[in-house]
Design a protein around this motif. Structure first.
Motif, mmCIF file in Angstrom:
data_model
loop_
_atom_site.group_PDB
_atom_site.id
_atom_site.type_symbol
_atom_site.label_atom_id
_atom_site.label_comp_id
_atom_site.label_asym_id
_atom_site.label_seq_id
_atom_site.Cartn_x
_atom_site.Cartn_y
_atom_site.Cartn_z
ATOM 1 N N ASP A 349 -6.065 -11.236 -5.526
ATOM 2 C CA ASP A 349 -7.440 -11.655 -4.432
ATOM 3 C C ASP A 349 -7.212 -12.765 -4.871
ATOM 4 O O ASP A 349 -8.083 -13.580 -4.137
ATOM 5 C CB ASP A 349 -8.159 -11.035 -5.209
ATOM 6 C CG ASP A 349 -8.998 -9.466 -5.781
ATOM 7 O OD1 ASP A 349 -7.515 -8.772 -4.083
ATOM 8 O OD2 ASP A 349 -9.138 -8.968 -6.357
ATOM 9 N N VAL A 350 -6.912 -13.791 -5.683
ATOM 10 C CA VAL A 350 -5.990 -15.019 -6.122
ATOM 11 C C VAL A 350 -5.148 -15.938 -5.702
ATOM 12 O O VAL A 350 -5.186 -16.773 -4.833
ATOM 13 C CB VAL A 350 -7.028 -15.009 -7.131
ATOM 14 C CG1 VAL A 350 -7.122 -16.786 -7.336
ATOM 15 C CG2 VAL A 350 -8.176 -14.993 -7.589
ATOM 16 N N VAL A 351 -3.827 -15.371 -6.463
ATOM 17 C CA VAL A 351 -2.528 -16.283 -6.410
ATOM 18 C C VAL A 351 -1.884 -15.709 -4.625
ATOM 19 O O VAL A 351 -1.962 -16.601 -4.381
ATOM 20 C CB VAL A 351 -1.896 -15.102 -7.610
ATOM 21 C CG1 VAL A 351 -0.150 -16.401 -7.626
ATOM 22 C CG2 VAL A 351 -2.843 -15.724 -8.606
ATOM 23 N N GLN A 470 3.030 -4.313 -10.568
ATOM 24 C CA GLN A 470 2.436 -3.999 -9.626
ATOM 25 C C GLN A 470 2.112 -3.290 -8.269
ATOM 26 O O GLN A 470 1.772 -4.300 -7.831
ATOM 27 C CB GLN A 470 1.126 -4.047 -10.205
ATOM 28 C CG GLN A 470 1.173 -4.138 -11.714
ATOM 29 C CD GLN A 470 -0.250 -3.397 -11.996
ATOM 30 O OE1 GLN A 470 0.009 -1.797 -11.464
ATOM 31 N NE2 GLN A 470 0.271 -2.241 -13.582
ATOM 32 N N TYR A 471 3.840 -3.314 -7.914
ATOM 33 C CA TYR A 471 3.914 -3.739 -5.697
ATOM 34 C C TYR A 471 2.658 -3.232 -5.507
ATOM 35 O O TYR A 471 2.095 -4.207 -4.242
ATOM 36 C CB TYR A 471 5.031 -3.468 -5.697
ATOM 37 C CG TYR A 471 5.559 -3.515 -4.628
ATOM 38 C CD1 TYR A 471 5.917 -5.079 -3.476
ATOM 39 C CD2 TYR A 471 5.081 -2.559 -3.300
ATOM 40 C CE1 TYR A 471 6.050 -5.444 -3.037
ATOM 41 C CE2 TYR A 471 5.761 -2.493 -2.420
ATOM 42 C CZ TYR A 471 5.573 -4.082 -1.592
ATOM 43 O OH TYR A 471 6.282 -3.880 -0.499
ATOM 44 N N GLN A 472 2.119 -2.094 -5.539
ATOM 45 C CA GLN A 472 1.914 -1.258 -4.690
ATOM 46 C C GLN A 472 -0.065 -1.882 -4.500
ATOM 47 O O GLN A 472 -0.514 -1.886 -3.974
ATOM 48 C CB GLN A 472 1.748 0.056 -5.264
ATOM 49 C CG GLN A 472 2.139 1.236 -4.302
ATOM 50 C CD GLN A 472 3.176 0.906 -3.167
ATOM 51 O OE1 GLN A 472 2.203 0.485 -2.048
ATOM 52 N NE2 GLN A 472 4.237 1.086 -3.048
ATOM 53 N N THR A 473 -0.241 -2.227 -6.048
ATOM 54 C CA THR A 473 -1.341 -2.995 -6.132
ATOM 55 C C THR A 473 -2.087 -4.145 -5.503
ATOM 56 O O THR A 473 -2.819 -4.400 -5.211
ATOM 57 C CB THR A 473 -2.022 -2.778 -7.722
ATOM 58 O OG1 THR A 473 -1.993 -1.251 -8.449
ATOM 59 C CG2 THR A 473 -3.764 -3.656 -7.667
ATOM 60 N N VAL A 474 -0.224 -4.967 -6.337
ATOM 61 C CA VAL A 474 -0.941 -6.606 -5.348
ATOM 62 C C VAL A 474 -0.272 -7.150 -3.702
ATOM 63 O O VAL A 474 -1.299 -7.075 -2.988
ATOM 64 C CB VAL A 474 0.487 -7.497 -5.904
ATOM 65 C CG1 VAL A 474 0.445 -8.653 -6.484
ATOM 66 C CG2 VAL A 474 -0.192 -6.590 -8.054
ATOM 67 N N LYS A 476 -0.696 -4.201 -1.291
ATOM 68 C CA LYS A 476 -2.018 -3.377 -1.049
ATOM 69 C C LYS A 476 -2.210 -3.977 0.760
ATOM 70 O O LYS A 476 -2.091 -3.647 1.667
ATOM 71 C CB LYS A 476 -2.639 -2.634 -1.596
ATOM 72 C CG LYS A 476 -3.364 -1.761 -0.479
ATOM 73 C CD LYS A 476 -4.115 -0.710 -1.271
ATOM 74 C CE LYS A 476 -4.819 0.200 -0.976
ATOM 75 N NZ LYS A 476 -6.160 1.121 -0.968
ATOM 76 N N PRO A 477 -3.307 -4.996 0.102
ATOM 77 C CA PRO A 477 -3.973 -6.098 1.623
ATOM 78 C C PRO A 477 -2.870 -6.171 2.292
ATOM 79 O O PRO A 477 -3.013 -6.559 3.716
ATOM 80 C CB PRO A 477 -4.914 -6.698 1.125
ATOM 81 C CG PRO A 477 -5.152 -6.323 -0.110
ATOM 82 C CD PRO A 477 -3.450 -5.746 -0.721
ATOM 83 N N THR A 478 -1.913 -6.688 2.135
ATOM 84 C CA THR A 478 -0.645 -7.943 2.798
ATOM 85 C C THR A 478 -0.129 -6.516 3.292
ATOM 86 O O THR A 478 0.220 -6.272 4.419
ATOM 87 C CB THR A 478 0.043 -8.519 2.317
ATOM 88 O OG1 THR A 478 0.213 -9.367 0.969
ATOM 89 C CG2 THR A 478 1.680 -8.970 2.857
ATOM 90 N N LEU A 479 0.374 -5.427 3.042
ATOM 91 C CA LEU A 479 0.981 -3.907 3.757
ATOM 92 C C LEU A 479 0.048 -3.654 4.450
ATOM 93 O O LEU A 479 0.443 -2.597 6.076
ATOM 94 C CB LEU A 479 1.345 -2.631 2.490
ATOM 95 C CG LEU A 479 1.960 -3.356 1.554
ATOM 96 C CD1 LEU A 479 2.778 -2.145 0.439
ATOM 97 C CD2 LEU A 479 3.299 -4.037 2.132
ATOM 98 N N GLU A 480 -1.601 -4.029 4.895
ATOM 99 C CA GLU A 480 -2.151 -2.681 6.058
ATOM 100 C C GLU A 480 -2.007 -3.850 6.943
ATOM 101 O O GLU A 480 -1.921 -3.152 7.812
ATOM 102 C CB GLU A 480 -3.803 -2.576 5.037
ATOM 103 C CG GLU A 480 -3.696 -1.371 4.103
ATOM 104 C CD GLU A 480 -5.013 -1.256 3.151
ATOM 105 O OE1 GLU A 480 -5.872 -2.371 3.512
ATOM 106 O OE2 GLU A 480 -5.341 -0.549 2.739
ATOM 107 N N ALA A 481 -2.165 -5.086 6.603
ATOM 108 C CA ALA A 481 -2.507 -6.133 7.808
ATOM 109 C C ALA A 481 -0.961 -6.200 8.012
ATOM 110 O O ALA A 481 -0.738 -5.875 9.555
ATOM 111 C CB ALA A 481 -2.166 -7.060 7.450
#
Length: 604
Positions: A349-351, A470-474, A476-481
């Motif tokens: 959410d930040v980095v 933590q690839y899937q967690t970090v 996830k928004p990028t993969l969905e986009a």
């Protein structure tokens, strides 16, 4: 006399002479009074297990302050060289007083430091000038002998800068007798300008003493340019290759390497830790730069070449993937070991949003760390855990004008800084080879931990390791986009083509089709305008209702009216042609009636 036997006798005698010289050489080093041992000497803990010995050596009798000094001052990390190999810098001017510091323990700490790097290819830069304290010849020989095969095997180059004649003679003698193969890795460097031809010195935090000595050798340090001609893929802005939002996809060097490594290299030992020859990497780069080439077949070159090209491409981006102004943002990340969920959410959410400038950076990181996660999932066979992958990749993400800050952000130092008291007291009091240098404080040169940087704070190695674990967690928004963008592009590709534009001008020989009874004229606006113009030329008159005598509006002329009138004209013309063969002239008595007759136009 048999010449073959003569040569064999000569070779045998020469071999015996070499063995005798080597034995004499060893005896010289081994003879002499034994050095006094301090309480922290390695001989005192030989009965301990390896890990216990290590911990005891690090802790010593000063609370670990000597270990901190070795890692910060004596043997420092310095980014990567031109072949993506990590560099270590050894500064002889930072050596301590052997009268008060146990050099046996110091040697062990140096070897422990090297263990962080010896499992992958690496480079050492040794600054030999302005050494205040010089170790004994016997200690140097012992250190050389303790550098076993695991230390020498992956050392690809040793650059000795500003060597004295004594050091050159000593090293040449030891290499000739003990390890001729190792001698080929040694490069003697006279100036910093010469060193800049082999390694990027802007990534090295060079001690002031080295600059002072170099000033006696050259007036100006000349750094060669490694930009070369304009490139198609290497050193090109990321948004130019991928588009601002990644709509152009991954660049060919990334797509080719990632695809090949996914398919063939997930189980390859020590991937991203081996450096192929520079000539091989240059050949692959030349293939990418060749006109008409947009892809390289890595089946010809192998997995380690694909891995090295991928790291090189990332390192040569004009804007580093992690700019320096985000270092403090990364430092504020929660500790992944203590707060794994909070740290993953912080990065997501930040980095990651902060690094996504331009947005295509997030897509590139998702592709790279997706590959690294797949490799770490096979760590049982390839020996590449997430920590080792993060260590290998971190230096390729950063580049700024402050190499010491970059180094600290990519540090893999396993010793935590433990503030201790009294190391300066243990170090000071020794004699100096440079007694005339009264302007420099001895304690200042030996150790300066007045404002230590807490190495326990997260850095880029910590960030990269978390992104892998933590690839899937970090991401996830990028993969969905990325998935939404792919669906949108697929819809555009499958959509029917747009209707062709209407023609601007009618052709001369193409008649205007009028459908009787439909109320529609199959013609463009231009065709209708041309029809009106032709009717005006022919003095066409239409029967119009007298507006003055009727309150109703005049009935507009429709397509049916025109159709019926044209059909009537055509029938009349046909009948007249059959009876007379030509249209007769109307006499004066019938002139008024002729006004109601529509003249057939040329375009009918």
């Amino acid at each position: 006399m048999n010449p073959g036997n003569g040569f064999a006798d000569f070779a045998k005698k020469f071999n015996q002479f070499g063995n005798q010289l080597g034995n004499n050489f060893k005896r010289v080093f081994n003879e002499g009074p034994a050095a006094p041992r301090s309480v922290s000497s390695s001989d005192d803990v030989l009965g301990l297990a390896a890990e216990a010995f290590r911990e005891a050596t690090i802790e010593g009798n000063d609370g670990g302050e000597l270990a901190t000094y070795v890692n910060e001052k004596l043997v420092c990390e310095a980014g990567v060289d031109y072949d993506s190999r990590p560099m270590l810098v050894f500064s002889a001017c930072r050596l301590l007083n052997p009268d008060v510091v146990d050099y046996d323990r110091l040697l062990n700490l140096i070897l422990f430091r090297l263990e962080d790097f010896v499992e992958s290819d690496y480079t050492i830069v040794l600054f030999a000038a302005n050494a205040r304290y010089k170790p004994t010849v016997k200690w140097m020989y012992t250190a050389y002998r303790r550098l076993g095969r695991k230390y020498k095997k992956n050392l690809k180059a040793l650059y000795i800068v500003h060597p004295s004649k004594w050091v050159q003679i000593l090293m040449t003698a030891m290499n000739a007798v003990l390890s001729p193969k190792f001698a080929r890795k040694v490069q003697w460097i006279d100036t910093l300008s010469e060193l800049a031809q082999f390694v990027p010195i802007d990534q090295i935090n060079i001690p002031p003493e080295v600059y002072q000595f170099n000033a006696t050798k050259e007036a100006e340090i000349k750094i060669p340019s490694h930009t070369g001609p304009s490139s198609r893929f290497f050193g090109v802005p990321l948004e130019q290759l991928m588009g601002m939002h990644g709509e152009l996809g991954l660049p060919p060097p990334v797509a080719d390497a990632v695809d090949y490594l996914y398919t063939h290299a997930l189980s390859v030992q020590d991937l991203f830790r081996r450096s192929p020859p520079s000539t091989t990497l240059q050949k692959v780069r030349n293939q990418y730069e060749a006109e008409g080439h947009i892809s390289v077949t890595y089946a010809v070159w192998g997995e380690h070449v694909a891995a090295a090209i991928l790291k090189t491409w990332c390192r040569e981006l004009p804007q580093p993937i992690i700019p320096a102004h985000y270092y403090e943002l990364i430092r504020q990340m929660p500790d992944p070991e203590l707060q794994p969920e909070q740290s993953a959410a912080y990065v997501r959410d930040v980095v990651l949003p902060a690094l996504s400038d331009p947005p295509c950076v997030a897509l590139l990181l998702a592709a790279l760390f997706g590959l690294l996660r797949a490799i770490s999932d096979h760590s049982g066979g390839n020996n590449m855990t997430s920590g080792r992958l993060a260590t290998a990749w971190a230096p390729n993400f950063v580049r700024s004008s402050q190499p010491d800050v970059d180094i600290s952000m990519c540090s893999v130092t396993r010793f935590s800084q433990t503030p201790a008291m009294g190391l300066r007291g243990h170090i000071g009091g020794g004699s100096s080879d440079n007694d005339d240098d009264s302007n420099v404080s001895e304690d200042e040169d030996v150790l300066d931990l007045a404002e230590p940087d807490n190495e326990n704070r997260p850095n880029i190695v910590t960030l990269a390791k978390l992104m892998i674990d933590q690839y899937q967690t970090v991401f996830k928004p990028t993969l969905e986009a990325a998935e939404a963008m792919t669906r949108q592009q697929a819809r555009k590709a499958s959509a029917p083509p747009l209707k062709p534009p209407r023609r601007n001008q009618p052709t001369d020989d193409a008649p205007i089709a009028i459908v009787a009874g439909s109320g529609l004229v199959q013609a463009s606006d231009e065709d209708i305008a041309a029809l009106v113009a032709e009717m005006d030329k022919a003095d066409l008159t239409l029967e119009v209702v007298d507006n003055a005598k009727s309150s109703n509006l005049a009935k507009p002329v429709t397509a049916d009216d025109i159709t019926r009138r044209l059909q009537a004209e055509q029938e009349a013309a046909i009948r007249s042609a059959e009876e007379q063969g030509a249209l007769s002239t109307v006499d004066g008595d019938n002139q008024a009636a002729s006004e109601d007759i529509v003249i057939v136009s040329d375009f009918v």
